[in-house]
Design a protein around this motif. Sequence first.
Motif, PDB file in Angstrom:
ATOM      1  N   SER A  69       0.835  -1.192   0.000  1.00 59.94           N
ATOM      2  CA  SER A  69       0.000   0.000   0.000  1.00 59.94           C
ATOM      3  C   SER A  69       0.878   1.253   0.000  1.00 59.94           C
ATOM      4  CB  SER A  69      -0.899  -0.015   1.232  1.00 59.94           C
ATOM      5  OG  SER A  69      -1.767   1.073   1.176  1.00 59.94           O
ATOM      6  N   LEU A  70       0.762   2.031  -1.049  1.00 55.79           N
ATOM      7  CA  LEU A  70       1.580   3.234  -1.192  1.00 55.79           C
ATOM      8  C   LEU A  70       0.675   4.439  -1.417  1.00 55.79           C
ATOM      9  CD1 LEU A  70       4.345   1.804  -3.535  1.00 55.79           C
ATOM     10  CD2 LEU A  70       4.672   2.540  -1.175  1.00 55.79           C
ATOM     11  N   VAL A  71       1.184   5.588  -1.060  1.00 56.44           N
ATOM     12  CA  VAL A  71       0.375   6.797  -1.269  1.00 56.44           C
ATOM     13  C   VAL A  71       0.493   7.280  -2.707  1.00 56.44           C
ATOM     14  CG1 VAL A  71       0.375   7.643   1.077  1.00 56.44           C
ATOM     15  CG2 VAL A  71       2.314   8.143  -0.413  1.00 56.44           C
ATOM     16  N   LEU A  72       1.414   6.682  -3.433  1.00 60.41           N
ATOM     17  CA  LEU A  72       1.675   7.155  -4.799  1.00 60.41           C
ATOM     18  C   LEU A  72       0.720   6.475  -5.786  1.00 60.41           C
ATOM     19  CD1 LEU A  72       3.470   8.594  -6.833  1.00 60.41           C
ATOM     20  CD2 LEU A  72       5.096   6.732  -6.651  1.00 60.41           C
ATOM     21  N   HIS A  73       0.073   7.284  -6.591  1.00 64.61           N
ATOM     22  CA  HIS A  73      -0.822   6.732  -7.623  1.00 64.61           C
ATOM     23  C   HIS A  73      -0.454   7.355  -8.947  1.00 64.61           C
ATOM     24  CE1 HIS A  73      -3.275   5.063  -4.434  1.00 64.61           C
ATOM     25  NE2 HIS A  73      -3.198   6.241  -3.841  1.00 64.61           N
ATOM     26  N   PRO A  74       0.433   6.745  -9.680  1.00 66.10           N
ATOM     27  CA  PRO A  74       0.896   7.400 -10.893  1.00 66.10           C
ATOM     28  C   PRO A  74      -0.001   7.135 -12.104  1.00 66.10           C
ATOM     29  CG  PRO A  74       2.171   5.432 -10.516  1.00 66.10           C
ATOM     30  CD  PRO A  74       1.138   5.484  -9.438  1.00 66.10           C
ATOM     31  N   THR A  75       0.074   8.053 -13.029  1.00 63.68           N
ATOM     32  CA  THR A  75      -0.497   7.824 -14.353  1.00 63.68           C
ATOM     33  C   THR A  75       0.674   7.467 -15.258  1.00 63.68           C
ATOM     34  OG1 THR A  75      -2.218   9.457 -13.977  1.00 63.68           O
ATOM     35  CG2 THR A  75      -1.740   8.900 -16.261  1.00 63.68           C
ATOM     36  N   ILE A  76       0.606   6.281 -15.806  1.00 60.19           N
ATOM     37  CA  ILE A  76       1.740   5.812 -16.608  1.00 60.19           C
ATOM     38  C   ILE A  76       1.378   5.942 -18.077  1.00 60.19           C
ATOM     39  CG2 ILE A  76       3.232   3.856 -17.081  1.00 60.19           C
ATOM     40  CD1 ILE A  76       2.351   2.837 -14.237  1.00 60.19           C
ATOM     41  N   ILE A  77       2.186   6.674 -18.800  1.00 52.30           N
ATOM     42  CA  ILE A  77       1.798   6.997 -20.172  1.00 52.30           C
ATOM     43  C   ILE A  77       2.761   6.379 -21.181  1.00 52.30           C
ATOM     44  CG2 ILE A  77       0.755   9.160 -19.425  1.00 52.30           C
ATOM     45  CD1 ILE A  77       3.171  10.618 -20.467  1.00 52.30           C
ATOM     46  N   SER A  78       2.270   6.199 -22.371  1.00 51.61           N
ATOM     47  CA  SER A  78       3.102   5.706 -23.474  1.00 51.61           C
ATOM     48  C   SER A  78       3.657   6.926 -24.184  1.00 51.61           C
ATOM     49  CB  SER A  78       2.260   4.903 -24.457  1.00 51.61           C
ATOM     50  OG  SER A  78       1.543   3.914 -23.783  1.00 51.61           O
ATOM     51  N   ARG A  79       4.937   7.136 -24.061  1.00 52.28           N
ATOM     52  CA  ARG A  79       5.446   8.469 -24.348  1.00 52.28           C
ATOM     53  C   ARG A  79       5.291   8.882 -25.810  1.00 52.28           C
ATOM     54  NH1 ARG A  79      11.863   8.234 -24.748  1.00 52.28           N
ATOM     55  NH2 ARG A  79      12.128   6.089 -25.458  1.00 52.28           N
ATOM     56  N   HIS A  80       5.312   7.956 -26.741  1.00 53.03           N
ATOM     57  CA  HIS A  80       5.226   8.389 -28.139  1.00 53.03           C
ATOM     58  C   HIS A  80       3.807   8.762 -28.554  1.00 53.03           C
ATOM     59  CE1 HIS A  80       9.355   7.534 -28.895  1.00 53.03           C
ATOM     60  NE2 HIS A  80       9.213   6.352 -28.313  1.00 53.03           N
ATOM     61  N   PHE A  81       2.879   8.505 -27.685  1.00 53.09           N
ATOM     62  CA  PHE A  81       1.495   8.770 -28.045  1.00 53.09           C
ATOM     63  C   PHE A  81       0.930   9.981 -27.323  1.00 53.09           C
ATOM     64  CE2 PHE A  81       2.503   4.533 -29.102  1.00 53.09           C
ATOM     65  CZ  PHE A  81       1.831   4.272 -30.272  1.00 53.09           C
ATOM     66  N   TRP A  82       1.769  10.601 -26.558  1.00 54.30           N
ATOM     67  CA  TRP A  82       1.337  11.811 -25.880  1.00 54.30           C
ATOM     68  C   TRP A  82       2.071  12.986 -26.485  1.00 54.30           C
ATOM     69  CZ3 TRP A  82      -1.773  12.165 -21.240  1.00 54.30           C
ATOM     70  CH2 TRP A  82      -2.384  10.953 -20.902  1.00 54.30           C
ATOM     71  N   PRO A  83       1.480  14.130 -26.440  1.00 48.90           N
ATOM     72  CA  PRO A  83       2.224  15.295 -26.929  1.00 48.90           C
ATOM     73  C   PRO A  83       3.449  15.501 -26.049  1.00 48.90           C
ATOM     74  CG  PRO A  83       0.132  15.955 -25.967  1.00 48.90           C
ATOM     75  CD  PRO A  83       0.133  14.490 -25.990  1.00 48.90           C
ATOM     76  N   PRO A  84       4.464  16.117 -26.578  1.00 43.64           N
ATOM     77  CA  PRO A  84       5.670  16.309 -25.773  1.00 43.64           C
ATOM     78  C   PRO A  84       5.338  17.015 -24.472  1.00 43.64           C
ATOM     79  CG  PRO A  84       6.035  16.981 -28.023  1.00 43.64           C
ATOM     80  CD  PRO A  84       4.596  16.676 -27.915  1.00 43.64           C
ATOM     81  N   LEU A  85       5.865  16.482 -23.382  1.00 40.11           N
ATOM     82  CA  LEU A  85       5.616  17.084 -22.077  1.00 40.11           C
ATOM     83  C   LEU A  85       6.830  17.912 -21.700  1.00 40.11           C
ATOM     84  CD1 LEU A  85       4.181  13.944 -20.323  1.00 40.11           C
ATOM     85  CD2 LEU A  85       2.916  15.830 -21.298  1.00 40.11           C
ATOM     86  N   GLN A  86       6.588  18.860 -20.823  1.00 40.30           N
ATOM     87  CA  GLN A  86       7.724  19.658 -20.387  1.00 40.30           C
ATOM     88  C   GLN A  86       8.675  18.786 -19.605  1.00 40.30           C
ATOM     89  OE1 GLN A  86       6.151  23.016 -18.392  1.00 40.30           O
ATOM     90  NE2 GLN A  86       6.070  24.192 -20.289  1.00 40.30           N
ATOM     91  N   THR A  87       9.916  18.929 -19.931  1.00 41.02           N
ATOM     92  CA  THR A  87      10.885  18.067 -19.263  1.00 41.02           C
ATOM     93  C   THR A  87      11.692  18.889 -18.279  1.00 41.02           C
ATOM     94  OG1 THR A  87      12.370  18.508 -21.090  1.00 41.02           O
ATOM     95  CG2 THR A  87      11.138  16.457 -21.154  1.00 41.02           C
ATOM     96  N   SER A  88      12.058  18.260 -17.213  1.00 38.44           N
ATOM     97  CA  SER A  88      13.009  18.866 -16.298  1.00 38.44           C
ATOM     98  C   SER A  88      13.586  17.707 -15.505  1.00 38.44           C
ATOM     99  CB  SER A  88      12.348  19.876 -15.380  1.00 38.44           C
ATOM    100  OG  SER A  88      11.687  19.206 -14.333  1.00 38.44           O
TER     101      SER A  88
END
Lengths: 759, 103
Positions: free
Chosen positions: A527-546
């Motif tokens: 049980s973790l507090v983290l709930h990520p959204t896992i995306i397929s990177r080539h199918f999403w518009p470019p996200l801001q990177t840092s």
Amino acid sequence: MATTALTAQIVLKWQNSFARLNRGQPGISGLLSFSEAWSIATAFLRPRDLADTTPSEHNMQDVRASFDILSRSKMLPMLLENFLEDMRKQLYLITRDINTMMSQYENTGDPQYIASLVYRLVEWFQAWSPIPELGYTVISAYKLAFQTHVFSVLPPSFSSGFKDLIASTFTLSYSTSPPSWTMGPSSSEVKTPPVRPDIPLWTAYDTLGLLDRYESLISSVCYEHIEAHVLETCTGKWGEPMLAPLREWMADKVVPWMIMPYARGARTAAEAQSMLQSVGSRFDFHVCKTLSDLRTREIFDIIIDYPDSLSALQDLKECLQRVDQRTQLVATLRKANKRRLLHPGADTKDILTQYVSIIRCLRIVDPPGVLLFKVADPIRRYLRERADTIRCIVASLVGDGESGDSLVDENEPIQPLQQMQVEDYTDPNWEPEPIDAGPDFRTNRPSDVISTLVSIYDSKDLFVKELQVLLAQRLLAITDGNYERERRNIEILKIRFGEAALQVCEVMLRDMTDSKRIDQHVQSHESLVLHPTIISRHFWPPLQTSKFIMPGQFKQIQDNYAKEFTAFKPDKRLHWLPHLGTISLEITLQDRTVSAEVPPLAAAFIELFSEKDTWTVDELVNKIGSIDRSSALKALATWVDLGVLKEDDNSQYKLLETADASGSGSRTAAPRPANIMEDAPAVLTVQQQQAEQMKVYWKVLHRGNAHKPRVTEFGPDTDDAEDCSGYDRTIEQLGAFMEAARREGLVTVKDGVWKLNRQ
Amino acid sequence: MKVVIKNWHAIAQWRWDTGSNDPDDADGEGDVCGICRVPYEGCCPSCKMPGDDCPLSALGECSHVFHMHCLLQWIGTAASKQQCPMDRRQWVTAERKVDSTRS
């Protein structure tokens, strides 16, 4: 010296005349009776002053007998001449009356004096009129002489007075208690008042020949009456059909009035109808023209009011069929659009809304779409130049939530986008293009609003791209796993744009489902507090990177989650995008707890403060990794606002274990450093993406610089751009890029040639 | 001070674990399948959904990796002679390294 022949001729003439006058009576008795008849007749016909009240007694039998004698002696022309001569001598009486009454009218402006004048003239006319036995010639000669005189004497102000009088007959003809002046002098004798109070007036006009003389004036009065009525009843009333009530009004009120000037002497209804036909259709035309003029003037506001103004549009349609005002309508609407819509002050969304309304409205007015085509052209050109048009259209396609009114009518069936149709001449219902269609008019009759909007641009790819960006923004913002609305939108858009175009969006949605499933699996193990959204990177518009690394417990949680994930999907690894998402925290301090929902960067900072109480910005930035200073300051400001941190001098931040005593912590912090930027959206917009891509080509320019060290020149039409393999930008894009570079002072432009700006 | 995380909504990308990938290659474009030239994390031309629906082939002994579907289609043709399309060596699936690092 008279010859005998001449003498004989004169004698013959004399005898003939004598014989005519004497009418073969014995002796000169014929001559005597003739002379008596002449004097009776002339006395009878003598025009008298109306003011002269002495009764003139004539034995009508004698008078008739005398006329008979004169007629037999063929002396009637002489009598007529004599009579007209007498009349001319008496005309000053009439002139006097006219002048008195006209001056009264001119002083008061009251048309009732005109009415009295008319009646007075009628009295004169009747008093002097010869009896009908004298035959048509005499009567008409008399009439002509009388009218000629009257018309020559009437001053110019009579026309306007007469016009007023005619205009007053409109109200008069329905009034039940007419003012007394409408009654002609004869009405005292008539016991029963006439059915309509205006009838005596009309009869009087007719007697005096005023109707023929002032015919155009009468019709202009009627036109004005119609115009006034239309303007009064219809202006601004778009909610109900007006044309039918107007026609009813014409039939009820104007037609009965028209009978008097235009169908006098009609004995049967059918006869009256045929007499009124042509003039009636002229007036009906005028009704349509006035209404269509009015609606044309109001068209822009009518369109704003759509669909409440539906009836007005239908009226306009009907009017336009009768009156050819289409070009005026187009011109007016184009002008109004230019003035009120297509200017920098108008929101793109408003322009689009109005454009859609225009489409809907003009479809009603003109189903073939010629008007629309002409009106829409400038709007489409303008919209094409606006940067945010696509975004607005896409936003309204997927229903913008708060704003409510979507451009798309919910009831409209969802159809695939329609391509331009080639005309099908084998269609048995084919009709030629309307006559006023321009050469580039295209029949895109059945196309729906969305197709029309999308067709502003040449390709729908731009829309899909923008849609992807929008969808990404929304999906990433979702934390509760409820994205049913987005799914529904995508399903609808699939129908419009086709499955293939939206495949990418489909993958994005599936990533959402998968993330949820994976998360459930992971949570069941640990049980973790983290709930990520896992995306397929080539199918999403470019996200801001840092690149920064979450410190402390955050890193721990990430690593745990990643481990569980890899256990579940052995061939996959997770790559965190640390700056995206939100973290809900509870901070327990000595005297209080603070709950907050903050971006990860802010969470990372506060975590660092649990190591030590005071940090400088540079220390924090170094600790976290590569982030720019402004976003660091912004993250810190979040905590300053919440009263958890305090900014000391020399850009040090200090944790406030106990609430700041000197007033509320949240407000002591002097005006925040000027770093309050708009929340940069996680997803790069299409323009930003393009700019990013163009930056690659900047290197080409510098390479050119290396090749040709002395002069570095690039014209827009040289092939230098093709140095770079895979270059696929248009000249326009290159131009925009170079222009941007010029603004930044990197290149200079001269004579269409760019030069590197080397300092 | 104590920081308690109550809920964390994060965003992450998944990557294929090809074993050879440098884990620090954070925002590299990633490798492409040598057959269809589509990135590994994309999907092969016959698929619509990436990820589990269009997996990678196991690592070959020659250290090349392709989309599973691409490789199978290639191996299926007579002309392939069961060779790796990149280096023409016989295609032999290598032992998975990842399995050893796990558990």
